[in-house]
Motif scaffolding. Structure first.
Motif, short mmCIF file in Angstrom:
data_model
loop_
_atom_site.label_atom_id
_atom_site.label_comp_id
_atom_site.label_asym_id
_atom_site.label_seq_id
_atom_site.Cartn_x
_atom_site.Cartn_y
_atom_site.Cartn_z
N GLU A 143 -19.95 0.04 8.42
CA GLU A 143 -20.60 0.46 7.18
C GLU A 143 -19.77 1.59 6.57
OE1 GLU A 143 -25.10 1.76 6.13
OE2 GLU A 143 -24.84 0.30 7.73
N ILE A 144 -19.47 1.46 5.27
CA ILE A 144 -18.71 2.50 4.56
C ILE A 144 -19.61 3.10 3.49
CG2 ILE A 144 -16.66 2.99 3.17
CD1 ILE A 144 -15.38 0.45 4.41
N PRO A 145 -20.04 4.36 3.65
CA PRO A 145 -20.88 4.98 2.63
C PRO A 145 -20.13 5.12 1.30
CG PRO A 145 -20.89 6.26 4.66
CD PRO A 145 -19.79 5.25 4.78
N GLN A 146 -20.89 5.35 0.22
CA GLN A 146 -20.30 5.35 -1.12
C GLN A 146 -19.21 6.41 -1.30
OE1 GLN A 146 -23.20 5.53 -4.26
NE2 GLN A 146 -21.77 4.80 -5.80
N LYS A 147 -19.45 7.59 -0.75
CA LYS A 147 -18.47 8.67 -0.91
C LYS A 147 -17.14 8.30 -0.25
CE LYS A 147 -17.73 13.54 0.01
NZ LYS A 147 -17.98 14.45 1.12
N ALA A 148 -17.22 7.75 0.95
CA ALA A 148 -16.00 7.31 1.65
C ALA A 148 -15.31 6.19 0.88
CB ALA A 148 -16.34 6.86 3.07
N GLN A 149 -16.12 5.30 0.30
CA GLN A 149 -15.57 4.20 -0.50
C GLN A 149 -14.76 4.74 -1.68
OE1 GLN A 149 -18.55 1.52 -2.07
NE2 GLN A 149 -17.06 0.48 -3.35
N MET A 150 -15.28 5.76 -2.34
CA MET A 150 -14.58 6.37 -3.47
C MET A 150 -13.23 6.96 -3.03
SD MET A 150 -17.85 8.11 -5.35
CE MET A 150 -16.91 9.24 -6.36
N LEU A 151 -13.22 7.55 -1.85
CA LEU A 151 -11.97 8.10 -1.33
C LEU A 151 -10.96 6.99 -1.05
CD1 LEU A 151 -13.43 10.75 1.14
CD2 LEU A 151 -12.29 11.22 -1.04
N LEU A 152 -11.46 5.86 -0.54
CA LEU A 152 -10.57 4.73 -0.25
C LEU A 152 -10.02 4.12 -1.54
CD1 LEU A 152 -12.44 2.87 2.65
CD2 LEU A 152 -10.68 4.62 2.80
N ASP A 153 -10.83 4.19 -2.60
CA ASP A 153 -10.41 3.63 -3.89
C ASP A 153 -9.44 4.54 -4.64
OD1 ASP A 153 -11.93 1.38 -3.44
OD2 ASP A 153 -13.66 2.08 -4.58
N SER A 154 -9.30 5.78 -4.16
CA SER A 154 -8.36 6.71 -4.80
C SER A 154 -6.94 6.39 -4.33
CB SER A 154 -8.72 8.15 -4.42
OG SER A 154 -8.30 8.40 -3.07
N THR A 155 -5.99 7.15 -4.84
CA THR A 155 -4.59 6.93 -4.42
C THR A 155 -4.15 7.99 -3.41
OG1 THR A 155 -3.87 8.21 -6.32
CG2 THR A 155 -3.92 5.81 -6.58
N LYS A 156 -5.07 8.84 -3.01
CA LYS A 156 -4.73 9.94 -2.10
C LYS A 156 -4.34 9.40 -0.72
CE LYS A 156 -6.47 14.56 -1.23
NZ LYS A 156 -7.63 15.44 -1.19
N PRO A 157 -3.29 9.97 -0.08
CA PRO A 157 -2.90 9.51 1.25
C PRO A 157 -4.05 9.69 2.26
CG PRO A 157 -1.25 11.00 0.34
CD PRO A 157 -2.43 11.05 -0.57
N ILE A 158 -4.16 8.73 3.17
CA ILE A 158 -5.26 8.73 4.14
C ILE A 158 -4.73 8.86 5.56
CG2 ILE A 158 -6.98 7.21 5.23
CD1 ILE A 158 -7.72 6.24 2.48
N LEU A 159 -5.37 9.78 6.31
CA LEU A 159 -5.19 9.84 7.76
C LEU A 159 -6.41 9.19 8.39
CD1 LEU A 159 -3.96 10.87 10.49
CD2 LEU A 159 -5.32 12.94 10.16
N ALA A 160 -6.21 8.09 9.10
CA ALA A 160 -7.29 7.45 9.84
C ALA A 160 -7.31 8.04 11.24
CB ALA A 160 -7.08 5.94 9.90
N VAL A 161 -8.45 8.57 11.64
CA VAL A 161 -8.57 9.10 13.00
C VAL A 161 -9.08 7.97 13.88
CG1 VAL A 161 -9.62 10.83 14.49
CG2 VAL A 161 -8.95 11.43 12.16
N GLY A 162 -8.14 7.30 14.53
CA GLY A 162 -8.50 6.22 15.46
C GLY A 162 -8.29 4.83 14.91
N THR A 163 -8.17 3.89 15.84
CA THR A 163 -7.95 2.48 15.49
C THR A 163 -9.19 1.88 14.84
OG1 THR A 163 -8.62 1.83 17.72
CG2 THR A 163 -6.27 2.13 17.34
N THR A 164 -10.38 2.39 15.19
CA THR A 164 -11.62 1.83 14.61
C THR A 164 -11.69 2.15 13.12
OG1 THR A 164 -12.93 3.79 15.20
CG2 THR A 164 -12.86 1.99 16.79
#
Length: 343
Positions: A240-261
């Motif tokens: 489940e991806i909450p709306q705020k996290a979804q907005m971050l994913l839709d941005s162009t900002k670089p992402i650090l994923a903490v973990g393979t999950t």
């Protein structure tokens, strides 16, 4: 050489790990764990510790974490006929049915009895060794939230099999992340186990930080059996991806994923635009990340989908090179072990 290291062959992802490097307990404090940093741009390798994470991270970064919470998913009981039985809960299915692993021989309609008047009836034996069961308490079907309460009262934390020990009191804290919130996992998102309150606070202060949920299933430990990795049947896990996290994913900002999950959840979203459901994405050198820029993760089992995910970021040869270096430098491996940061 290319025959030996074929990224499509499962055997290429094998390596030898001395037994003493399998971490059976975490270090304390958690951010004293070692951290191998690999910068893909400069091809530079640095050895540091989690407590120095802020010093090695790029400045402008969105950090995403998995807020799943581990259920005490291992329970012990007996068959109605008397034989002892161990049940490992895996995940809920529709209509109050549940996917489980059961130690000991069972048939369809076998009844299993546990503490707190909990009963399980085996409905189906799946070919992959899993079982579909229904739970009852006082002749009433048990829904998922009630089942979690019962499991947490009578069950044990399902430590990974390679730890080769029973859960202890300390694991109740050590095997949950600081921000664990949503019950549903049977394994911890282990890259996050290294965070102390001080480190987490510092990350929140210096970077955009948010959460999504993926309930880690028992399939995460399953080695790839197929000779060709593309013939592997990937397990699925609820996300489940909450709306705020979804907005971050839709941005162009670089992402650090903490973990393979977190990585698989983000990459599944980037391919499907789905914000909840079952994620069965298999990342490997043929299916590389599209959205995740940096990865913080532990060291993973040989021939697992997780080491193949690492190879999706840095290639098979570099993955094996870094794993062999970590062994040489006495890094501790697996769930309670040290970590690696891919920049």
């Amino acid at each position: 050489m290319s025959n030996i290291l074929d990224p499509l062959k499962t055997s290429s992802y094998d390596y030898s790990l001395p037994k003493e490097l399998i971490a059976t307990h975490p270090v304390h404090p958690a951010d004293e764990a070692k951290l191998l940093v690999y910068n893909r741009t400069t091809n530079e390798i640095t050895h540091t510790k989690y407590k120095h994470l802020l010093e090695v991270l790029p400045k402008d970064l969105t950090i995403l974490l998995n807020d799943t919470k581990v259920i005490k998913a291992r329970i012990f009981g007996h068959k109605q006929s008397g034989g002892k039985v161990e049940l490992l809960f895996n995940k809920p299915l529709p209509e109050n049915e549940y996917l489980c692993m059961i130690g000991g021989k069972v048939k369809e309609q076998t009844q299993l009895l546990f503490e707190q008047s909990l009963e399980a009836v085996v409905l189906k034996l799946n070919d992959d060794g899993t079982r579909i069961v229904k739970f009852f308490q006082n002749n009433q079907e048990v829904d998922f939230l009630s089942l979690v309460d019962i499991f947490n009262a009578i069950g044990h934390l399902p430590l990974p099999p390679y730890m080769n020990r029973s859960d202890e009191k300390e694991d109740n804290q050590d095997y949950q992340t600081l921000f664990a919130k949503n019950y549903g996992a049977v394994a911890a998102p282990t890259a996050s186990l290294h965070f102390t309150p001080t480190l987490l606070e510092a990350l929140e202060k210096n970077h955009t930080l948010d959460y999504l949920t993926l309930h880690v299933g028992a399939g995460t430990f399953k080695p790839v059996d197929a000779q060709d990795i593309l013939n592997h049947s990937m397990h699925s896990e609820y996300f489940e991806i909450p709306q705020k996290a979804q907005m971050l994913l839709d941005s162009t900002k670089p992402i650090l994923a903490v973990g393979t999950t977190v990585t698989r959840t983000i990459e599944y979203y980037s391919r499907t635009a789905k914000t909840q459901g079952e994620c069965d994405l298999f990342l490997n050198p043929i299916n590389q990340p599209l959205r995740v820029n940096h990865l913080l993760t532990n060291f993973h089992l040989p021939k697992s989908t997780l080491i193949m995910l690492i190879a999706a970021f840095i290639g098979l040869e570099k993955t094996l090179e870094l794993y062999h270096l970590a062994i040489k430098e006495n890094y501790r491996f697996y769930s309670y072990g040290d970590g690696m940061l891919i920049l």
